[in-house]
Design a protein around this motif. Structure first.
Motif, PDB file in Angstrom:
ATOM      1  N   SER A  89      57.513  65.149  48.296  1.00 48.20           N
ATOM      2  CA  SER A  89      58.586  64.863  48.607  1.00 48.20           C
ATOM      3  C   SER A  89      59.033  65.726  49.519  1.00 48.20           C
ATOM      4  O   SER A  89      58.537  66.317  50.327  1.00 48.20           O
ATOM      5  N   SER A 209      70.650  55.380  47.541  1.00 49.29           N
ATOM      6  CA  SER A 209      69.505  55.363  47.621  1.00 49.29           C
ATOM      7  C   SER A 209      68.832  53.969  47.796  1.00 49.29           C
ATOM      8  O   SER A 209      69.171  52.950  47.941  1.00 49.29           O
ATOM      9  N   VAL A 211      64.140  51.757  48.342  1.00 46.00           N
ATOM     10  CA  VAL A 211      63.660  52.246  48.569  1.00 46.00           C
ATOM     11  C   VAL A 211      62.429  50.951  49.214  1.00 46.00           C
ATOM     12  O   VAL A 211      62.217  50.155  48.740  1.00 46.00           O
ATOM     13  N   ARG A 214      57.886  49.824  47.445  1.00 42.22           N
ATOM     14  CA  ARG A 214      58.122  50.285  46.233  1.00 42.22           C
ATOM     15  C   ARG A 214      57.242  50.954  45.584  1.00 42.22           C
ATOM     16  O   ARG A 214      56.282  52.096  44.609  1.00 42.22           O
ATOM     17  N   ARG A 216      57.668  54.141  48.431  1.00 43.88           N
ATOM     18  CA  ARG A 216      58.815  55.318  49.239  1.00 43.88           C
ATOM     19  C   ARG A 216      60.010  55.276  48.545  1.00 43.88           C
ATOM     20  O   ARG A 216      60.860  53.885  48.795  1.00 43.88           O
ATOM     21  N   VAL A 217      60.759  56.219  48.234  1.00 41.74           N
ATOM     22  CA  VAL A 217      61.876  56.366  47.584  1.00 41.74           C
ATOM     23  C   VAL A 217      62.829  57.742  47.960  1.00 41.74           C
ATOM     24  O   VAL A 217      62.412  58.506  48.902  1.00 41.74           O
ATOM     25  N   ILE A 219      66.600  59.325  47.784  1.00 46.16           N
ATOM     26  CA  ILE A 219      67.815  59.293  46.666  1.00 46.16           C
ATOM     27  C   ILE A 219      68.142  60.720  47.407  1.00 46.16           C
ATOM     28  O   ILE A 219      68.220  61.925  47.766  1.00 46.16           O
ATOM     29  N   GLY A 245      58.454  54.680  42.330  1.00 45.94           N
ATOM     30  CA  GLY A 245      59.310  53.505  43.049  1.00 45.94           C
ATOM     31  C   GLY A 245      58.986  51.794  42.661  1.00 45.94           C
ATOM     32  O   GLY A 245      60.617  51.692  42.295  1.00 45.94           O
ATOM     33  N   LEU A 248      62.231  52.859  40.120  1.00 43.64           N
ATOM     34  CA  LEU A 248      63.538  52.724  40.239  1.00 43.64           C
ATOM     35  C   LEU A 248      63.584  51.393  41.102  1.00 43.64           C
ATOM     36  O   LEU A 248      64.841  50.685  40.849  1.00 43.64           O
TER      37      LEU A 248
END
Length: 306
Positions: A89, A209, A211, A214, A216-217, A219, A245, A248
């Motif tokens: 991250s 948020s 994504v 599915r 890379r996230v 928030i 990913g 979420l």
């Protein structure tokens, strides 16, 4: 064509990470040293107030279910180990500079969204797009990227003024190829988000948020509105983690389901309608007439402030 006001941001590469020793942080016109505050702590005042709070809590029937003494959460936390997802991250954040705020999050967000190759899922409480955002979505969908968005309906909004400036863009988002969903106040997830003994009268969305593919996230505190792009200081975490990913994305899809949200669509005549598991509405849903009146009044207010 809509009046775009200030652009919502530009694609950029890299993440701006200023030195914490930067003299600009101390010299910013928006920052004052805590040492300049003229409030002196009064330990005796604090002690008396704290004793009064503890006494009131001890006599409260509702508070008896909560432990008054500190509790170890070690066992509960250990049960979460299997739900953790490996990944990396980085923190992206706005900083105070001499002229005001350096909008580093806004400078990176379009670049991150634009990196999608297959899918972009967005859940954002306050959306007031501008033409650059519409152009980005159209570019993604033209490349075959599936874009799905969940935001508040007027019926779930705590800030009707945002809806006043979001609603003219519904058709633009849909025509750009996005699948648009708006949360229902009586959503099936209401039982999941309530925290006993507190239960809200309706469900409201405050999540920010998205994504990408599915894996890379994103928030953080960033809304997709002019205030976040031009005024506020925001911070977000970008996480590279296929496990997170996927997890979420599953939650976001649940929240977009017909039991929890309306899908906003356009009919053959270009008219909007709202569809869920109960049927179709031809007027935007609201909790009461007061919301509808506010929705009209706030159209006269400047969109750049929301």
């Amino acid at each position: 064509m809509r009046t775009t006001g200030k652009q919502c941001g530009l694609a950029a590469t890299g993440v701006y990470q200023p030195s914490l020793r930067s003299p600009w942080l101390a010299a910013s016109e928006w920052v004052v040293s805590a040492g300049n505050l003229d409030t002196e702590p009064d330990p005796e005042f604090v002690r008396k107030k704290w004793d009064r709070i503890r006494a009131r809590n001890r006599s409260s029937a509702r508070m008896k279910r909560f432990a008054e003494k500190p509790q170890s959460w070690e066992h509960e936390l250990m049960t979460l180990v299997d739900q953790l997802y490996p990944g990396t991250s980085r923190l992206v954040y706005d900083t105070a500079v001499h002229e005001g705020i350096a909008q580093n999050v806004a400078a990176n967000i379009f670049g991150i969204m634009g990196s999608a190759q297959e899918e972009l899922l967005i859940t954002n409480a306050y959306i007031i797009p501008a033409q650059p955002a519409i152009d980005l979505i159209r570019d993604l969908t033209d490349r075959g990227v599936k874009v799905r968005i969940l935001t508040n309906s007027l019926a779930t909004h705590d800030v009707p003024a945002v809806n006043s400036h979001y609603k003219p863009w519904r058709d633009d988002l849909i025509l750009a190829g996005a699948e648009l969903h708006e949360l229902k106040p009586d959503a099936a997830i209401r039982s999941l988000v309530g925290i006993p003994p507190v239960q809200g009268e309706f469900v409201g969305l405050h999540t920010k948020s998205f994504v990408v593919d599915r894996k890379r996230v994103f928030i953080g505190s960033m809304n997709l509105d002019p205030r976040s792009f031009n005024i506020n200081a925001e911070a977000v975490v970008v996480v590279e983690s296929p496990g997170l990913g996927q997890a979420l994305a599953k939650v976001m899809e649940r929240d977009m389901s017909p039991q929890n949200a309306w899908q906003v669509k356009l009919d053959a005549g270009g008219n909007l309608y709202w569809e869920d598991d109960q049927g179709i509405l031809e007027e935007q849903p609201a909790r009461n007439m007061g919301q509808r009146i506010q929705d009209v009044i706030f159209e006269a207010f400047p969109r750049e402030q929301y």
